[in-house]
Design an enzyme around this catalytic site. Structure first.
Site, PDB file in Angstrom:
ATOM      1  N   CYS A 136       0.818  -1.213   0.000  1.00  0.00           N
ATOM      2  CA  CYS A 136       0.000   0.000   0.000  1.00  0.00           C
ATOM      3  C   CYS A 136       0.851   1.262   0.000  1.00  0.00           C
ATOM      4  O   CYS A 136       0.588   2.208  -0.759  1.00  0.00           O
ATOM      5  CB  CYS A 136      -0.927  -0.018   1.211  1.00  0.00           C
ATOM      6  SG  CYS A 136      -0.135  -0.585   2.729  1.00  0.00           S
ATOM      7  N   HIS A 216      -2.321   5.289   6.440  1.00  0.00           N
ATOM      8  CA  HIS A 216      -0.921   5.708   6.517  1.00  0.00           C
ATOM      9  C   HIS A 216      -0.852   7.188   6.132  1.00  0.00           C
ATOM     10  O   HIS A 216      -1.731   7.703   5.433  1.00  0.00           O
ATOM     11  CB  HIS A 216      -0.049   4.941   5.522  1.00  0.00           C
ATOM     12  CG  HIS A 216       0.014   3.461   5.736  1.00  0.00           C
ATOM     13  ND1 HIS A 216       0.467   2.888   6.896  1.00  0.00           N
ATOM     14  CD2 HIS A 216      -0.285   2.424   4.898  1.00  0.00           C
ATOM     15  CE1 HIS A 216       0.445   1.565   6.776  1.00  0.00           C
ATOM     16  NE2 HIS A 216      -0.014   1.258   5.580  1.00  0.00           N
TER      17      HIS A 216
HETATM   18  P1  NAD Z   1      -5.175 -10.902   6.105  1.00  0.00           P
HETATM   19  O1  NAD Z   1      -4.550 -11.634   7.234  1.00  0.00           O
HETATM   20  O2  NAD Z   1      -6.216  -9.882   6.380  1.00  0.00           O
HETATM   21  O3  NAD Z   1      -5.819 -11.949   5.080  1.00  0.00           O
HETATM   22  C1  NAD Z   1      -5.146 -13.112   4.667  1.00  0.00           C
HETATM   23  C2  NAD Z   1      -6.176 -14.231   4.532  1.00  0.00           C
HETATM   24  O4  NAD Z   1      -5.543 -15.403   4.014  1.00  0.00           O
HETATM   25  C3  NAD Z   1      -6.809 -14.633   5.868  1.00  0.00           C
HETATM   26  O5  NAD Z   1      -8.207 -14.759   5.680  1.00  0.00           O
HETATM   27  C4  NAD Z   1      -6.182 -15.996   6.170  1.00  0.00           C
HETATM   28  O6  NAD Z   1      -7.031 -16.823   6.913  1.00  0.00           O
HETATM   29  C5  NAD Z   1      -6.005 -16.536   4.760  1.00  0.00           C
HETATM   30  N1  NAD Z   1      -5.030 -17.618   4.618  1.00  0.00           N
HETATM   31  C6  NAD Z   1      -3.952 -17.895   5.387  1.00  0.00           C
HETATM   32  N2  NAD Z   1      -3.307 -18.968   4.900  1.00  0.00           N
HETATM   33  C7  NAD Z   1      -3.988 -19.377   3.805  1.00  0.00           C
HETATM   34  C8  NAD Z   1      -3.820 -20.419   2.864  1.00  0.00           C
HETATM   35  N3  NAD Z   1      -2.780 -21.268   2.946  1.00  0.00           N
HETATM   36  N4  NAD Z   1      -4.719 -20.544   1.855  1.00  0.00           N
HETATM   37  C9  NAD Z   1      -5.766 -19.690   1.737  1.00  0.00           C
HETATM   38  N5  NAD Z   1      -5.969 -18.683   2.614  1.00  0.00           N
HETATM   39  C10 NAD Z   1      -5.087 -18.522   3.625  1.00  0.00           C
HETATM   40  O7  NAD Z   1      -3.967 -10.270   5.267  1.00  0.00           O
HETATM   41  P2  NAD Z   1      -4.014  -8.992   4.349  1.00  0.00           P
HETATM   42  O8  NAD Z   1      -3.872  -7.791   5.194  1.00  0.00           O
HETATM   43  O9  NAD Z   1      -5.153  -9.097   3.419  1.00  0.00           O
HETATM   44  O10 NAD Z   1      -2.638  -9.137   3.588  1.00  0.00           O
HETATM   45  C11 NAD Z   1      -2.485 -10.025   2.494  1.00  0.00           C
HETATM   46  C12 NAD Z   1      -1.363  -9.526   1.625  1.00  0.00           C
HETATM   47  O11 NAD Z   1      -1.708  -8.222   1.165  1.00  0.00           O
HETATM   48  C13 NAD Z   1      -0.001  -9.392   2.315  1.00  0.00           C
HETATM   49  O12 NAD Z   1       1.015  -9.647   1.364  1.00  0.00           O
HETATM   50  C14 NAD Z   1       0.013  -7.930   2.715  1.00  0.00           C
HETATM   51  O13 NAD Z   1       1.319  -7.401   2.862  1.00  0.00           O
HETATM   52  C15 NAD Z   1      -0.677  -7.313   1.520  1.00  0.00           C
HETATM   53  N6  NAD Z   1      -1.245  -5.994   1.805  1.00  0.00           N
HETATM   54  C16 NAD Z   1      -1.928  -5.755   2.941  1.00  0.00           C
HETATM   55  C17 NAD Z   1      -2.417  -4.494   3.200  1.00  0.00           C
HETATM   56  C18 NAD Z   1      -3.129  -4.156   4.464  1.00  0.00           C
HETATM   57  O14 NAD Z   1      -3.080  -3.025   4.897  1.00  0.00           O
HETATM   58  N7  NAD Z   1      -3.840  -5.045   5.087  1.00  0.00           N
HETATM   59  C19 NAD Z   1      -2.226  -3.474   2.261  1.00  0.00           C
HETATM   60  C20 NAD Z   1      -1.577  -3.754   1.071  1.00  0.00           C
HETATM   61  C21 NAD Z   1      -1.059  -5.016   0.859  1.00  0.00           C
END
Ligand code: NAD
Length: 338
Positions: A136, A216
């Site tokens: 992000c 942020h």
């Molecule tokens: P999150 O924890 O909210 O969601 C991840 C999901 O994946 C959860 O529902 C979890 O149960 C599931 N999961 C875990 N292992 C799994 C598997 N083996 N198979 C299928 N599902 C599985 O995480 P998020 O915040 O959505 O982040 C995900 C990615 O996006 C990361 O790389 C993060 O850096 C990136 N990201 C996050 C944000 C943020 O602010 N949240 C912003 C930009 C990018």
């Protein structure tokens, strides 16, 4: 499209896919039978999970549509939105089925062919098998710096990132009552991450974390190669659909008021897909540009994932894709007209 990992980012990307007239959602990969899975079911999404999770899902009243393998096989492309590191573990699964995959910001650049930002390097992902939509913060910086570089030239970028401690649902994260230099060592990793998209950019960053959950905040200084007026810079930024320059005099005193604006709009989940730039903050001292911007971390990478899909599958060019994505999502907040 398949979306594997239905959390903060995955649920938003799945919804965004369903708004695009040239995409269909096969289903979502979800491992745990919680309220989020129930919400996906209520939206009519097919849930796919590894065999080991099927009994738990059935016990909670959700009939799985199949295994994660079946999702990967059925989809033309998978968006992997699992937590950092899990994407790398999933990569061989996508490879076995020859299904192109998009990974998210916490995965390493070395996992993919291209680290992607729709405004900066859309064409670079054309036809590749693995792309990473950068984080992000990196997305927010690429969107801002690319038009500045194209229009005025950039000599040097310095950014202090004031990062939210965790997302609203992440009650285990912190800090609760402190400002953390994070990382303490300077420069932070954010500059090198921007360089995975814009390799020639000279950029130094410093990171902090604070006790907020919603956005942020970036304090930006860019030494330009020319000396435009603040008004010219402002017009350039305002011409970018994914940069929202806040008008003066409407009471936008901080990120709280921006979140309130999003709540008052008709947007899903209060999502703000654009960078928010305070118009009053845009200041020039010779070639030195200064401004403040805020990034809704849960939302701003969502349009980028949609554009990465079109680029990888060779559907259309960058401007057309970004326009389609913006239109379908409904990217303009009602207050934006100046
Ligand atoms: P999150 O924890 O909210 O969601 C991840 C999901 O994946 C959860 O529902 C979890 O149960 C599931 N999961 C875990 N292992 C799994 C598997 N083996 N198979 C299928 N599902 C599985 O995480 P998020 O915040 O959505 O982040 C995900 C990615 O996006 C990361 O790389 C993060 O850096 C990136 N990201 C996050 C944000 C943020 O602010 N949240 C912003 C930009 C990018």
């Amino acid at each position: 499209m398949g979306v594997n990992g239905y959390g903060t980012i995955g649920k938003r990307v799945a919804d965004a896919v369903t708004t695009q007239s040239d995409m269909d959602l096969v289903g979502v990969g979800k491992t745990s039978p919680d309220f989020v899975a129930e919400q996906a079911r209520l939206r009519g999404y097919d849930l796919y999970a590894p065999d080991r999770s099927h009994a738990d899902l059935r016990a909670s009243g959700i009939e799985p549509a199949g295994t994660t393998e079946a999702l990967v096989e059925a989809a033309d492309l998978v968006v992997d939105a699992t937590p950092g590191g899990i994407g790398a573990e999933n990569a061989p699964l996508y490879g076995r089925h020859e299904t192109p995959a998009i990974f998210q910001g916490a995965e390493d650049d070395s996992l993919v062919d291209v680290s992607f930002n729709a405004r900066s390097n859309y064409e670079a992902a054309n036809g590749v098998d693995r792309t990473r939509v950068v984080s992000c913060n990196t997305t927010g910086l690429c969107r801002l710096l690319t038009p500045l570089s194209e229009t005025f030239g950039i000599e040097k970028v310095r950014v202090t990132l004031v990062r939210r401690g965790g997302d609203p649902a992440q009650s285990s994260r912190g800090p609760i009552d402190a400002v953390l230099p994070d990382p303490i060592s300077i420069p932070s990793h954010h500059g090198p991450d921007v360089q995975t998209v814009l390799p020639d950019l000279d950029i130094d960053t410093m990171g902090t974390k604070v006790p907020t959950t919603h956005m942020h905040f970036h304090a930006v200084n860019v030494t330009l190669e020319s000396a435009p007026t603040a008004a010219t810079v402002r017009d350039t930024l305002a011409g970018e659909p994914r940069l929202l320059v806040l008008p003066e005099g409407l009471g936008f005193t901080g990120t709280g008021t921006v979140v309130e604006l999003a709540r008052d709009s008709t947007r899903p989940r209060n999502d703000i897909w654009e960078n928010i730039i305070w118009g009053e903050s845009i200041a020039l001292n010779g070639t030195d540009l200064y401004l403040f911007q805020a990034i809704h971390q849960e939302a701003n990478v969502v349009p980028e994932n949609i554009d990465a899909i079109r680029s990888m599958l060779g559907v259309t060019d960058g401007p057309t894709s970004r326009h389609r994505t913006n239109e379908a999502l409904g990217l303009e907040l009602p207050v934006t007209t100046e």
